[in-house]
Write a protein that holds these residues in place. Structure first.
Motif, short mmCIF file in Angstrom:
data_model
loop_
_atom_site.label_atom_id
_atom_site.label_comp_id
_atom_site.label_asym_id
_atom_site.label_seq_id
_atom_site.Cartn_x
_atom_site.Cartn_y
_atom_site.Cartn_z
N GLY A 196 5.02 -10.64 -23.69
CA GLY A 196 5.97 -10.60 -22.60
C GLY A 196 7.39 -10.97 -23.01
O GLY A 196 8.34 -10.70 -22.27
N LEU A 197 7.54 -11.60 -24.19
CA LEU A 197 8.87 -11.98 -24.68
C LEU A 197 9.60 -10.80 -25.31
O LEU A 197 10.78 -10.94 -25.65
N TYR A 198 8.93 -9.68 -25.48
CA TYR A 198 9.56 -8.48 -26.02
C TYR A 198 10.04 -7.65 -24.84
O TYR A 198 9.29 -6.90 -24.24
N THR A 199 11.32 -7.78 -24.51
CA THR A 199 11.89 -7.15 -23.31
C THR A 199 12.60 -5.84 -23.68
O THR A 199 12.60 -5.41 -24.83
N GLY A 200 13.23 -5.24 -22.67
CA GLY A 200 13.93 -3.98 -22.88
C GLY A 200 15.13 -4.09 -23.79
O GLY A 200 15.63 -3.07 -24.29
N ILE A 239 10.70 9.39 -16.69
CA ILE A 239 10.32 7.99 -16.86
C ILE A 239 11.42 7.11 -16.28
O ILE A 239 12.61 7.32 -16.56
N GLY A 240 11.04 6.10 -15.50
CA GLY A 240 12.01 5.20 -14.89
C GLY A 240 12.47 4.10 -15.84
O GLY A 240 11.90 3.89 -16.91
N ILE A 241 13.50 3.39 -15.41
CA ILE A 241 14.10 2.36 -16.24
C ILE A 241 13.14 1.20 -16.49
O ILE A 241 13.12 0.62 -17.59
N ASN A 242 12.33 0.84 -15.51
CA ASN A 242 11.39 -0.26 -15.69
C ASN A 242 10.29 0.08 -16.68
O ASN A 242 9.85 -0.76 -17.46
N LYS A 243 9.85 1.33 -16.65
CA LYS A 243 8.81 1.77 -17.59
C LYS A 243 9.35 1.76 -19.02
O LYS A 243 8.64 1.35 -19.95
N ILE A 244 10.59 2.18 -19.20
CA ILE A 244 11.19 2.15 -20.53
C ILE A 244 11.38 0.71 -20.99
O ILE A 244 11.19 0.39 -22.17
N GLY A 245 11.72 -0.19 -20.07
CA GLY A 245 11.88 -1.58 -20.44
C GLY A 245 10.59 -2.25 -20.87
O GLY A 245 10.63 -3.28 -21.57
N LEU A 246 9.45 -1.69 -20.51
CA LEU A 246 8.15 -2.25 -20.89
C LEU A 246 7.66 -1.75 -22.24
O LEU A 246 6.63 -2.24 -22.73
N VAL A 247 8.35 -0.80 -22.85
CA VAL A 247 7.88 -0.22 -24.11
C VAL A 247 7.74 -1.26 -25.22
O VAL A 247 6.73 -1.28 -25.92
N PRO A 248 8.73 -2.16 -25.44
CA PRO A 248 8.53 -3.17 -26.49
C PRO A 248 7.30 -4.04 -26.25
O PRO A 248 6.61 -4.42 -27.21
N ARG A 249 7.01 -4.35 -24.99
CA ARG A 249 5.81 -5.14 -24.70
C ARG A 249 4.54 -4.36 -25.04
O ARG A 249 3.58 -4.94 -25.59
N TYR A 308 23.30 -25.40 -23.74
CA TYR A 308 22.53 -24.30 -23.14
C TYR A 308 22.11 -23.30 -24.19
O TYR A 308 22.91 -22.87 -25.03
N GLN A 309 20.85 -22.93 -24.19
CA GLN A 309 20.30 -21.95 -25.11
C GLN A 309 19.84 -20.73 -24.33
O GLN A 309 18.81 -20.79 -23.63
N PRO A 310 20.57 -19.63 -24.39
CA PRO A 310 20.16 -18.44 -23.63
C PRO A 310 18.87 -17.84 -24.17
O PRO A 310 18.59 -17.90 -25.38
N LYS A 311 18.08 -17.29 -23.27
CA LYS A 311 16.84 -16.64 -23.66
C LYS A 311 17.13 -15.23 -24.17
O LYS A 311 17.81 -14.46 -23.50
N LYS A 312 16.62 -14.93 -25.35
CA LYS A 312 16.83 -13.61 -25.94
C LYS A 312 15.48 -12.96 -26.24
O LYS A 312 14.50 -13.64 -26.51
N SER A 313 15.48 -11.65 -26.19
CA SER A 313 14.27 -10.90 -26.48
C SER A 313 13.86 -11.08 -27.94
O SER A 313 14.71 -11.14 -28.84
N ARG A 333 17.93 -2.91 -28.88
CA ARG A 333 19.33 -3.16 -29.23
C ARG A 333 19.45 -4.34 -30.20
O ARG A 333 20.20 -4.27 -31.17
N ARG A 334 18.72 -5.40 -29.95
CA ARG A 334 18.78 -6.57 -30.83
C ARG A 334 18.18 -6.25 -32.19
O ARG A 334 18.71 -6.65 -33.23
N PHE A 335 17.06 -5.54 -32.20
CA PHE A 335 16.41 -5.20 -33.46
C PHE A 335 17.29 -4.30 -34.31
O PHE A 335 17.44 -4.49 -35.52
N SER A 336 17.93 -3.31 -33.69
CA SER A 336 18.77 -2.38 -34.42
C SER A 336 19.98 -3.09 -35.03
O SER A 336 20.29 -2.90 -36.21
N ALA A 337 20.66 -3.92 -34.23
CA ALA A 337 21.85 -4.61 -34.73
C ALA A 337 21.49 -5.64 -35.79
O ALA A 337 22.20 -5.78 -36.80
#
Length: 256
Positions: free
Chosen positions: A175-179, A153-163, A37-42, A183-187
């Motif tokens: 669309g593959l750039y999710t909320g 600003i709501g949580i869904n709007k913030i989650g769309l910022v990378p997109r 299994y390969q999990p989908k990651k942003s 976190r992934r980019f920083s780490a």
């Protein structure tokens, strides 16, 4: 399947006093199905793309998005942590900004600091536009046409910022750039810069080393350093020599 198993385990334990975590055949069945299994990651951005966005995007339209990115990247923040951030969590110092994250997913309070002057200027410009009559203490307010309005600003709007950033940069599959991108980019960037496992765990607030190790494994710089170390003709005679050689390899990769 692991998600359904987790929910059933909790419900059965609470309501029926049955602990299915002791069902070894069930555990073995789930592990067999997990194989391959390969999990989908942003997808994550890189330094060049971020600098291009921050420098070229018009503040009249993208100032709020810039501030969301700076906060999310600097603190390895989740989208719900960004949503719940209030103005009292931010302290402006002479040459830095201190941000406290009191509410996190694993109840581990975190603190991060922003020292880059250009980023501080962007945040100060955004805060200066905050309306005086706003009743909400939420830090992120809706930004339209060069001004902030009183609606948070709501949580869904913030989650769309990378997109939105990916669309501005005209990247494929925005669309593959999710909320979870912040976190992934920083780490991952911290791992690329030579951050050790303990530093990454503290930065992201992870309790389990296995989670933080995933970001170290995806670090391209570390993989190049390991390759340079393995292909080196020099003889490594001890653990201290090995650590020194690996550190030197990391520094050489950074210079390149």
């Amino acid at each position: 399947m692991w998600t359904v198993y987790s929910m059933l385990r909790t419900c059965l334990n609470l309501n029926k006093n049955v602990d299915i975590s002791k069902y070894h055949k069930l555990q073995a069945f789930l592990k067999r199905n997990f194989t391959g299994y390969q999990p989908k990651k942003s997808k994550i951005l890189d330094d060049y793309q971020i600098n291009k966005f921050l420098n070229e995007a018009n503040d009249q339209c993208y100032l709020g998005i810039k501030v969301i990115f700076i906060m999310g990247y600097s603190g390895a923040m989740r989208r719900d942590e960004l949503t719940q951030m209030v103005i009292d969590d931010i302290q402006f110092k002479e040459d830095s900004i201190h941000v406290q994250i009191p509410k996190t997913k694993n109840n581990v309070s975190r603190l991060f600091v922003i020292t880059k002057q250009t980023w501080i200027s962007i945040i100060q410009k955004y805060v200066a536009l905050r309306p005086f009559n706003v009743t909400s203490k939420r830090f992120f307010l809706t930004y339209r046409n060069g001004r902030c309005i009183t609606n948070p600003i709501g949580i869904n709007k913030i989650g769309l910022v990378p997109r939105v950033i990916a669309q501005f940069l005209q990247l494929p599959n925005p669309g593959l750039y999710t909320g979870h991108c912040f976190r992934r980019f920083s780490a991952t960037h911290l791992a690329d810069c030579g951050g050790d496992l303990l530093t990454i765990k503290r930065h992201g607030g992870w309790k389990l080393s296995a989670v933080a190790e995933g970001y170290v494994e995806t670090s391209l710089l570390n993989k190049v350093a390991v390759s340079n170390l393995l292909s080196s003709n020099s003889t490594v005679t001890g653990p201290h020599t090995s650590a020194t050689a690996f550190t030197f390899s990391i520094q050489r990769c950074k210079q390149k």
